[in-house]
Motif scaffolding. Structure first.
Motif, PDB file in Angstrom:
ATOM      1  N   LEU A  31      43.481 -13.353 -24.773  1.00  0.00           N
ATOM      2  CA  LEU A  31      43.743 -14.823 -24.719  1.00  0.00           C
ATOM      3  C   LEU A  31      43.991 -15.177 -23.552  1.00  0.00           C
ATOM      4  N   LEU A  32      43.232 -16.523 -23.112  1.00  0.00           N
ATOM      5  CA  LEU A  32      43.780 -17.247 -21.889  1.00  0.00           C
ATOM      6  C   LEU A  32      45.273 -17.281 -21.618  1.00  0.00           C
ATOM      7  N   SER A  33      45.970 -17.789 -22.821  1.00  0.00           N
ATOM      8  CA  SER A  33      47.498 -17.907 -22.804  1.00  0.00           C
ATOM      9  C   SER A  33      47.991 -16.709 -22.373  1.00  0.00           C
ATOM     10  N   GLU A  34      47.566 -15.702 -23.040  1.00  0.00           N
ATOM     11  CA  GLU A  34      48.013 -14.359 -22.675  1.00  0.00           C
ATOM     12  C   GLU A  34      48.217 -13.772 -21.495  1.00  0.00           C
ATOM     13  N   ILE A  35      46.903 -13.952 -20.862  1.00  0.00           N
ATOM     14  CA  ILE A  35      46.706 -13.641 -19.507  1.00  0.00           C
ATOM     15  C   ILE A  35      47.502 -14.396 -18.400  1.00  0.00           C
ATOM     16  N   PHE A  36      47.649 -15.489 -18.637  1.00  0.00           N
ATOM     17  CA  PHE A  36      48.529 -16.620 -17.915  1.00  0.00           C
ATOM     18  C   PHE A  36      49.861 -16.394 -18.042  1.00  0.00           C
ATOM     19  N   CYS A  37      50.226 -16.067 -19.283  1.00  0.00           N
ATOM     20  CA  CYS A  37      51.835 -15.893 -19.635  1.00  0.00           C
ATOM     21  C   CYS A  37      52.024 -14.711 -18.811  1.00  0.00           C
TER      22      CYS A  37
END
Length: 220
Positions: A107-113
């Motif tokens: 997920l984008l949020s997972e990568i960014f986190c």
């Protein structure tokens, strides 16, 4: 009724060190690189090479990415930095692109986190805001091959399954996780909501009531 299978004959071209078919988009191979730790053949001006290398390697490790994906991130990040993209945005874009072309559901949020963690920060952003960021980067670099399309419900499903896999197996066993995977794929075809919601509903609909609260928390 007979089934006709169409096989792409491939028209390869080199894109950022990868041999890609311009017709179907499949990655056919990779240009040789010395090592994911080697920066001797690159010139990124005054950019802190060691810091960027360390960040990418830590991010790739936290996301459990294979070495070939890490190499892709290295190459694309360098190219983006040369085009004036900041280090953080370059790594985020490159990681997202690498996961998409190598079919690694993240997920984008997972990568960014994980990127934030690797740089000692805790900023959180929604999937929508992160995708807008990717679009701005795409427009700035003006590259057709590096454009990133919105994830569909199948991509979200695989990404969500990857997030809950360890928890489900720990709480039950691998057979039960495979049961959830199989049933959620079938349920997904009947979901009518947006891709992210459809994927979550497909998983929750075949998860036991005992585990649902924990799964909801992970997928929130």
């Amino acid at each position: 009724m007979s089934t006709v299978t169409i096989i792409c004959l491939h028209s390869p071209t080199d894109v950022d060190g990868e041999h890609v078919c311009i017709d179907c988009g499949e990655v056919l191979g990779y240009s040789e690189v010395q090592s994911v730790n080697s920066w001797q053949t690159h010139d990124v001006g005054n950019f802190n090479k060691n810091a960027m290398s360390w960040t990418i390697l830590k991010l790739a490790n936290n996301l459990n990415l294979p070495q070939y994906a890490t190499q892709t991130i290295m190459r694309i990040s360098l190219k983006l930095v040369k085009r004036g993209i900041t280090k953080k945005k370059a790594i985020f874009f490159a990681t997202t692109h690498a996961c998409r072309i190598h079919k690694i559901p993240r997920l984008l949020s997972e990568i960014f986190c994980e990127l934030e963690k690797s740089t000692g920060k805790t900023t959180q952003k929604s999937e929508q805001s992160l995708f807008k960021m990717l679009n701005r980067i795409t427009k700035k670099i003006d590259s057709t091959y590096l454009s990133i399309q919105p994830p569909d419900k199948e991509y979200y499903l695989q990404a969500y399954l990857a997030k809950i896999q360890d928890v489900i197996i720990k709480e039950t066993n691998s057979k039960y996780f495979e049961l959830i995977r199989t049933r959620s794929v079938r349920n997904l075809s009947m979901a009518k909501s947006d891709p992210s919601t459809a994927a979550r509903k497909a998983i929750l609909s075949c998860t036991s009531s005992i585990l649902q609260s924990k799964v909801k928390q992970i997928l929130a």
